[in-house]
Design a protein around this motif. Structure first.
Motif, PDB file in Angstrom:
ATOM      1  N   ILE A 124     123.484  50.976 -18.859  1.00 38.34           N
ATOM      2  CA  ILE A 124     124.422  51.919 -18.248  1.00 38.34           C
ATOM      3  C   ILE A 124     125.556  51.212 -17.512  1.00 38.34           C
ATOM      4  N   LEU A 125     125.217  50.311 -16.585  1.00 41.24           N
ATOM      5  CA  LEU A 125     126.249  49.710 -15.735  1.00 41.24           C
ATOM      6  C   LEU A 125     127.208  48.842 -16.539  1.00 41.24           C
ATOM      7  N   TYR A 126     126.695  47.973 -17.376  1.00 41.51           N
ATOM      8  CA  TYR A 126     127.585  47.115 -18.158  1.00 41.51           C
ATOM      9  C   TYR A 126     128.519  47.959 -19.031  1.00 41.51           C
ATOM     10  N   GLY A 127     127.967  48.964 -19.686  1.00 41.85           N
ATOM     11  CA  GLY A 127     128.788  49.819 -20.536  1.00 41.85           C
ATOM     12  C   GLY A 127     129.874  50.531 -19.751  1.00 41.85           C
ATOM     13  N   ALA A 128     129.525  51.013 -18.553  1.00 41.80           N
ATOM     14  CA  ALA A 128     130.509  51.710 -17.719  1.00 41.80           C
ATOM     15  C   ALA A 128     131.596  50.755 -17.239  1.00 41.80           C
TER      16      ALA A 128
ATOM     17  N   VAL B 143     130.523  41.142 -17.482  1.00 33.48           N
ATOM     18  CA  VAL B 143     129.277  40.358 -17.449  1.00 33.48           C
ATOM     19  C   VAL B 143     129.009  39.834 -16.045  1.00 33.48           C
ATOM     20  N   VAL B 144     130.034  39.260 -15.411  1.00 35.51           N
ATOM     21  CA  VAL B 144     129.873  38.690 -14.070  1.00 35.51           C
ATOM     22  C   VAL B 144     129.534  39.779 -13.054  1.00 35.51           C
ATOM     23  N   LEU B 145     130.198  40.921 -13.139  1.00 35.81           N
ATOM     24  CA  LEU B 145     129.932  42.002 -12.187  1.00 35.81           C
ATOM     25  C   LEU B 145     128.550  42.603 -12.394  1.00 35.81           C
ATOM     26  N   THR B 146     128.129  42.736 -13.638  1.00 45.76           N
ATOM     27  CA  THR B 146     126.792  43.263 -13.917  1.00 45.76           C
ATOM     28  C   THR B 146     125.718  42.327 -13.376  1.00 45.76           C
ATOM     29  N   ALA B 147     125.881  41.034 -13.615  1.00 40.95           N
ATOM     30  CA  ALA B 147     124.917  40.053 -13.119  1.00 40.95           C
ATOM     31  C   ALA B 147     124.905  40.008 -11.588  1.00 40.95           C
ATOM     32  N   SER B 148     126.083  40.148 -10.983  1.00 37.16           N
ATOM     33  CA  SER B 148     126.173  40.132  -9.514  1.00 37.16           C
ATOM     34  C   SER B 148     125.468  41.351  -8.916  1.00 37.16           C
ATOM     35  N   ALA B 149     125.669  42.514  -9.528  1.00 35.79           N
ATOM     36  CA  ALA B 149     124.995  43.720  -9.048  1.00 35.79           C
ATOM     37  C   ALA B 149     123.483  43.586  -9.200  1.00 35.79           C
ATOM     38  N   PHE B 150     123.061  43.011 -10.314  1.00 34.15           N
ATOM     39  CA  PHE B 150     121.631  42.786 -10.555  1.00 34.15           C
ATOM     40  C   PHE B 150     121.034  41.891  -9.478  1.00 34.15           C
ATOM     41  N   ALA B 151     121.744  40.819  -9.136  1.00 34.07           N
ATOM     42  CA  ALA B 151     121.247  39.913  -8.102  1.00 34.07           C
ATOM     43  C   ALA B 151     121.269  40.579  -6.727  1.00 34.07           C
ATOM     44  N   PHE B 152     122.335  41.315  -6.452  1.00 32.59           N
ATOM     45  CA  PHE B 152     122.503  41.900  -5.117  1.00 32.59           C
ATOM     46  C   PHE B 152     121.380  42.878  -4.774  1.00 32.59           C
ATOM     47  N   VAL B 153     120.900  43.652  -5.748  1.00 33.89           N
ATOM     48  CA  VAL B 153     119.849  44.633  -5.442  1.00 33.89           C
ATOM     49  C   VAL B 153     118.533  43.951  -5.077  1.00 33.89           C
TER      50      VAL B 153
END
Length: 205
Positions: free
Chosen positions: A58-62, A134-144
């Motif tokens: 969902i997030l990466y696609g959005a 890609v960078v924003l998706t990975a950052s959000a994944f780490a942040f949670v």
């Protein structure tokens, strides 16, 4: 196989090179044998499916879609810039070194997306848009995972690297399922390492 290798490599370099605080909040889930087995089982079976569906699905696609349109791209850029300054402030106030890890990422990506000069749109082709997503998706994944890791930059950097690898797999193979399999293998390997090092969670400290 990739998940196993990723788990071993990240675990080795994290313990050897990164500052990992003692008594992380996540360790409370490993205080008893029953709790440890339940937590690791959840992390191996349920968490990879849910996280890959949300972050890489969902997030990466959005994010990738929003970068193709000027108005959503500008709005996202402004939000990232604001968030970057807030994260720097939180790090300065001692709320966690992890905020200092994410702040430059947010400011850098935000400056690429938001036109700092009126009438000058950022030069972003499809490949750069994908890279930013890609960078924003990975950052959000780490942040949670921040609360579990006391918002410490060392373990969060390790999770960020894992998030980058999983998101790149999703992009290259155009498959959320591929990332899910690697993620499951990664967490499963951590489970086996923990199981082996504690004699089946019978020697917990």
């Amino acid at each position: 196989l990739l998940g196993l290798v990723l788990s071993v490599v990240v675990s080795f370099f994290s313990s050897a090179l990164l500052p990992i605080p003692k008594n992380l909040p996540v360790e409370k889930l490993l205080q008893t044998r029953v709790l440890a087995i339940a937590s690791m089982s959840f992390a191996t079976v349920v968490a990879p499916f849910a996280e890959e569906l949300y972050f890489r699905g969902i997030l990466y696609g959005a994010l990738r879609s929003s970068l193709e349109e000027e108005r959503p791209r500008n709005a996202l850029g402004a939000l990232l810039l604001l968030s970057g300054f807030v994260f720097f402030y939180l790090a300065w106030r001692g709320r966690g070194s992890g905020y200092a890890l994410f702040a430059p990422i947010l400011l850098a990506t935000g400056s690429l997306l938001f036109p700092l000069r009126r009438g000058r749109a950022p030069l972003l082709d499809g490949e750069r848009q994908t890279m930013i997503a890609v960078v924003l998706t990975a950052s959000a994944f780490a942040f949670v995972h921040g609360a579990q890791l006391a918002h410490s930059w060392g373990p969060l950097l390790a999770i960020l690297v894992v998030g980058l690898v999983l998101t790149i797999i999703r992009v290259r193979m155009n498959s959320v399922a591929a990332g899910w399999l690697v993620h499951t293998a990664y967490n499963g390997t951590l489970f086996l390492i923990s199981w082996s090092s504690t004699s089946g969670f019978r020697k917990l400290t």
